[in-house]
Design a protein around this motif. Structure first.
Motif, mmCIF file in Angstrom:
data_model
loop_
_atom_site.group_PDB
_atom_site.id
_atom_site.type_symbol
_atom_site.label_atom_id
_atom_site.label_comp_id
_atom_site.label_asym_id
_atom_site.label_seq_id
_atom_site.Cartn_x
_atom_site.Cartn_y
_atom_site.Cartn_z
ATOM 1 N N TRP A 80 -1.318 6.299 -6.504
ATOM 2 C CA TRP A 80 -0.463 7.355 -5.963
ATOM 3 C C TRP A 80 -0.105 8.380 -7.037
ATOM 4 O O TRP A 80 0.012 9.578 -6.743
ATOM 5 C CB TRP A 80 0.802 6.741 -5.366
ATOM 6 C CG TRP A 80 0.594 6.159 -3.997
ATOM 7 C CD1 TRP A 80 0.458 4.845 -3.659
ATOM 8 C CD2 TRP A 80 0.493 6.894 -2.772
ATOM 9 N NE1 TRP A 80 0.275 4.708 -2.310
ATOM 10 C CE2 TRP A 80 0.302 5.953 -1.731
ATOM 11 C CE3 TRP A 80 0.551 8.242 -2.443
ATOM 12 C CZ2 TRP A 80 0.162 6.312 -0.395
ATOM 13 C CZ3 TRP A 80 0.416 8.617 -1.113
ATOM 14 C CH2 TRP A 80 0.232 7.665 -0.113
ATOM 15 N N THR A 81 0.080 7.925 -8.276
ATOM 16 C CA THR A 81 0.356 8.899 -9.336
ATOM 17 C C THR A 81 -0.822 9.848 -9.536
ATOM 18 O O THR A 81 -0.630 11.036 -9.822
ATOM 19 C CB THR A 81 0.672 8.197 -10.673
ATOM 20 O OG1 THR A 81 -0.465 7.449 -11.117
ATOM 21 C CG2 THR A 81 1.867 7.277 -10.534
ATOM 22 N N GLY A 82 -2.052 9.324 -9.383
ATOM 23 C CA GLY A 82 -3.218 10.197 -9.491
ATOM 24 C C GLY A 82 -3.242 11.239 -8.396
ATOM 25 O O GLY A 82 -3.615 12.405 -8.636
ATOM 26 N N ALA A 90 -4.382 -1.181 -8.209
ATOM 27 C CA ALA A 90 -3.224 -0.595 -8.890
ATOM 28 C C ALA A 90 -2.707 0.546 -8.015
ATOM 29 O O ALA A 90 -2.915 1.728 -8.295
ATOM 30 C CB ALA A 90 -3.618 -0.092 -10.280
ATOM 31 N N VAL A 91 -2.018 0.164 -6.938
ATOM 32 C CA VAL A 91 -1.652 1.136 -5.910
ATOM 33 C C VAL A 91 -0.650 2.172 -6.410
ATOM 34 O O VAL A 91 -0.836 3.373 -6.163
ATOM 35 C CB VAL A 91 -1.123 0.408 -4.654
ATOM 36 C CG1 VAL A 91 -0.650 1.415 -3.612
ATOM 37 C CG2 VAL A 91 -2.217 -0.478 -4.063
ATOM 38 N N GLY A 99 8.105 5.772 -11.544
ATOM 39 C CA GLY A 99 8.338 4.924 -12.699
ATOM 40 C C GLY A 99 7.069 4.575 -13.460
ATOM 41 O O GLY A 99 7.117 4.277 -14.654
ATOM 42 N N ARG A 100 5.936 4.597 -12.774
ATOM 43 C CA ARG A 100 4.647 4.311 -13.431
ATOM 44 C C ARG A 100 3.988 5.566 -14.001
ATOM 45 O O ARG A 100 2.944 5.463 -14.648
ATOM 46 C CB ARG A 100 3.701 3.674 -12.415
ATOM 47 C CG ARG A 100 4.224 2.413 -11.758
ATOM 48 C CD ARG A 100 4.201 1.220 -12.694
ATOM 49 N NE ARG A 100 4.698 0.019 -12.029
ATOM 50 C CZ ARG A 100 3.956 -0.783 -11.287
ATOM 51 N NH1 ARG A 100 2.668 -0.533 -11.118
ATOM 52 N NH2 ARG A 100 4.487 -1.843 -10.705
ATOM 53 N N TYR A 159 0.807 -1.217 0.000
ATOM 54 C CA TYR A 159 0.000 0.000 0.000
ATOM 55 C C TYR A 159 0.846 1.275 0.000
ATOM 56 O O TYR A 159 0.328 2.344 -0.311
ATOM 57 C CB TYR A 159 -0.922 0.011 1.219
ATOM 58 C CG TYR A 159 -1.834 -1.185 1.264
ATOM 59 C CD1 TYR A 159 -2.921 -1.280 0.407
ATOM 60 C CD2 TYR A 159 -1.594 -2.241 2.139
ATOM 61 C CE1 TYR A 159 -3.758 -2.388 0.420
ATOM 62 C CE2 TYR A 159 -2.429 -3.353 2.166
ATOM 63 C CZ TYR A 159 -3.502 -3.416 1.306
ATOM 64 O OH TYR A 159 -4.318 -4.521 1.322
ATOM 65 N N ALA A 160 2.108 1.179 0.361
ATOM 66 C CA ALA A 160 2.989 2.347 0.364
ATOM 67 C C ALA A 160 4.271 2.003 -0.374
ATOM 68 O O ALA A 160 5.324 1.792 0.236
ATOM 69 C CB ALA A 160 3.279 2.792 1.793
ATOM 70 N N PRO A 161 4.220 1.929 -1.704
ATOM 71 C CA PRO A 161 5.411 1.559 -2.480
ATOM 72 C C PRO A 161 6.447 2.676 -2.452
ATOM 73 O O PRO A 161 6.133 3.823 -2.112
ATOM 74 C CB PRO A 161 4.847 1.351 -3.887
ATOM 75 C CG PRO A 161 3.635 2.213 -3.941
ATOM 76 C CD PRO A 161 3.057 2.179 -2.561
ATOM 77 N N PRO A 162 7.676 2.375 -2.814
ATOM 78 C CA PRO A 162 8.707 3.428 -2.877
ATOM 79 C C PRO A 162 8.342 4.506 -3.892
ATOM 80 O O PRO A 162 7.654 4.248 -4.887
ATOM 81 C CB PRO A 162 9.962 2.650 -3.316
ATOM 82 C CG PRO A 162 9.694 1.232 -2.955
ATOM 83 C CD PRO A 162 8.209 1.043 -3.113
#
Length: 266
Positions: A223-225, A218-219, A45-46, A36-39
């Protein structure tokens, strides 16, 4: 200090804290293995693959269009009603209880009600945004109109300046600093309500995209959103500041002149 050096110093100060926060986020999350909290490096990168030109056109542009439409409607209604209420003691006495009641109702609570009357299309989303943005504009406009200098008001009356000329030459210029303060507050409220309205039965928009990413797990994309929303808020704030400085150039100039005069007298 020259004007160029002052501008460079202001720009450096403006970007210093965001850079520090991003650096802290980068290093603090670098070893994260949480789903839920990726680097931050994974999120960034996404970014390019997620926010393609097609998605920007399908989600970001409709959101901005709804925001601007609701914000513009709230600005026009807020200024018009604020001028009427601020100019008339009787109007204030009649409208104040109803205004206090309506202002106390959180705009997100009205989303289901507005959906009953306006459906689930763009009209509903624009109405939700306008219903929340109108209050800071209205209240600040009314306060600014009430604070018009009485000497200037009496001078205008003695010269026979009334009606539309008085409104255009005295009331609106005198109240414009507080009107813009209300518009600044309404802008941040509008962004929040834009996202909330798009989370209800929507098929496009930034709020819709973030919810869709969350529902499909698609976590990183979710986060990008959130980052796109933050960047949009920063861009709108910068544009508003440019408009405000141009519209209130006379006001900031007079304040600077008074400050220099006060410093010189000291």
């Amino acid at each position: 200090m020259s004007r160029t050096l002052r501008a460079l110093r202001a720009a450096a100060l403006a970007v210093a804290l965001p850079c520090v926060l991003v650096a802290i986020w980068w290093f603090a999350s670098d070893a994260s293995t949480s789903f839920y909290a990726p680097p931050l490096r994974t999120i960034l990168g996404r970014f390019d693959d997620t926010w393609t030109p097609d998605r920007l056109q399908d989600d970001v542009l409709p959101s901005v269009a709804r925001l601007l439409a609701g914000y513009a409607a709230a600005g026009v209604a807020g200024v018009a009603l604020g001028v009427v209420i601020g100019s008339s003691r009787r109007a204030r006495a009649v409208c104040e209880p109803a205004l206090e009641f309506l202002r106390a109702v959180p705009p997100p609570v009205l989303v289901p009600v507005i959906m009953l009357f306006a459906g689930i299309g763009d009209t509903m989303k624009i109405a939700v945004i306008a219903s929340g943005c109108v209050w800071p504009v209205l209240l600040n406009t009314a306060a600014g109109v009430r604070a018009v200098d009485q000497v200037a008001a009496e001078t205008a009356r003695s010269y026979g300046i009334g009606g539309a000329a008085r409104l255009r030459r005295l009331v609106l210029p005198a109240a414009s600093p507080q009107i813009f303060a209300g518009l600044r507050q309404a802008l941040s409220i509008g962004v929040i309500l834009m996202v909330i309205s798009e989370m209800y039965a929507s098929s496009s928009g930034l709020g819709f995209a973030v919810v869709e990413f969350q529902r499909s797990f698609a976590v990183p994309e979710m986060w990008t959103g959130i980052l796109v929303l933050g960047l949009l808020g920063v861009l709108l704030a910068l544009l508003f500041r440019l408009v405000e400085r141009r519209a209130l150039g006379w006001y900031h100039g007079s304040r600077g002149a008074r400050r220099k005069a006060g410093g010189g007298g000291a």
